[in-house]
Design an enzyme around this catalytic site. Sequence first.
Site, PDB file in Angstrom:
ATOM      1  N   GLY A  73      31.193 -30.100  -3.275  1.00 46.94           N
ATOM      2  CA  GLY A  73      30.870 -30.833  -4.387  1.00 46.94           C
ATOM      3  C   GLY A  73      30.562 -32.250  -4.177  1.00 46.94           C
ATOM      4  O   GLY A  73      29.667 -33.115  -4.303  1.00 46.94           O
ATOM      5  N   GLN A 182      30.288 -27.519 -11.738  1.00 46.65           N
ATOM      6  CA  GLN A 182      31.157 -26.537 -12.735  1.00 46.65           C
ATOM      7  C   GLN A 182      30.135 -25.558 -13.374  1.00 46.65           C
ATOM      8  O   GLN A 182      30.606 -24.646 -13.904  1.00 46.65           O
ATOM      9  CB  GLN A 182      31.793 -27.636 -14.094  1.00 46.65           C
ATOM     10  CG  GLN A 182      32.828 -28.616 -13.274  1.00 46.65           C
ATOM     11  CD  GLN A 182      34.143 -27.907 -13.412  1.00 46.65           C
ATOM     12  OE1 GLN A 182      34.508 -26.742 -13.645  1.00 46.65           O
ATOM     13  NE2 GLN A 182      35.027 -28.264 -12.470  1.00 46.65           N
ATOM     14  N   CYS A 328      41.243 -34.039  -9.631  1.00 52.23           N
ATOM     15  CA  CYS A 328      40.935 -35.049  -8.317  1.00 52.23           C
ATOM     16  C   CYS A 328      41.704 -36.468  -8.938  1.00 52.23           C
ATOM     17  O   CYS A 328      41.735 -37.362  -8.189  1.00 52.23           O
ATOM     18  CB  CYS A 328      39.357 -35.252  -8.158  1.00 52.23           C
ATOM     19  SG  CYS A 328      38.533 -34.205  -7.753  1.00 52.23           S
TER      20      CYS A 328
END
Length: 398
Positions: A73, A182, A328
């Site tokens: 992503g 997501q 992250c």
Amino acid sequence: MEKRRLYMDYSATTPVKKEVLEAMMPYYTTYFGNASSFHQFGREAKEGLDKARAQVAALINAEPREVFFTNGGTESDNWALEGTAFARKDKGNHIITTKIEHHAILHTCEYLQKVHGFEVTYLDVDAEGKVDLDQLKRVISDNTILVSVMYANNEVGTIQPIKEITKIAHQYGALMHTDAVQASGNIPVDVKDLDVDLMSMSGHKIYGPKGIGALFVKKGVKIHNFIHGGAQEKKKRAGTENIPAIVGYGKAAELAKANMEHHVTELTRLREKLLNGIVETIPHVKINGHRTDRLPGNANISFEFIEGEGILLLLDQLGIGASSGSACTSGSLDPSHVLMALGLPHELAHGSLRLTVGDFTTEDDIDYILENLPKVIARLRELSPLYQTYLKEHPEEK
């Protein structure tokens, strides 16, 4: 007695499903060829590549030729923004995004601002995490080349009105990108209905392997190539393809599409049991994000008077894996930029917990959390000077 292991962090990553691993294994051993080779070994690898591309395309109702594989992503987000900005800089230099994007978007926008002189507007969101459409209409102009709004937020789960945002973007000739890392595979996503121009996706959020993702680029949309080299991915993203991972992503996409209705229904049911149970058993809590327009597995809650790190440590001792926000940024001591954008006070944002359920979550798992989380919160509040001060001011709650 072995400590219980309970994973409640499906938004961070998911385990690889058995069917996915089984689909991948032959491409490490039997069908190991380079998909660019013309011999039998290469053709076998190419067949796996083509099948996976079709599977990922089918998940989002795209054409296979509109799906370009990336390493995940973050790369897809970088490519979408940089590729569009550089390809359209003659039209304008204005990009619009939001304050609650993943850092893969925010830091790329910062790079485009500082290094290449692009102008970026960051849209506000309301208390539930929804984009301010009126603000979008005010700031967009003929100089806007790209609007990038995430489909569903990774921290609080709020789903955005992407179709309406796309209409506004297209009225001004801007391209529309959505980070659907997501959303894709977790809720129904149809790129033809949404009319988006670019969309980022990832394999490891839907029970596929890590290190593989995709960028949807609508037919006719021109963006700059991202990695220069060989002819892979129509010369747009060079490098020998990671066929086992791509095959795994394809299988995960196929399973997600076939299982979508049950996935959404069951995860929503478990999430609601979890959220309702927390509200009923623990005082001074706040559910973050939109109450209904949210990812089916997402539960984000703030607890007054304590910090999220303490909650995570005690839950971990009980074998429960959770998070206080995006995986992250879990090493940061700063409060979540998403929760701050929602208007939460600094101290409340620090006391947040994200529990995300997935396809392997059971009713018993939810019961285990509802049995133990109130004890964890009570223990931490006993140690909290803020809570002790509150009790002195509100003796009726002792």
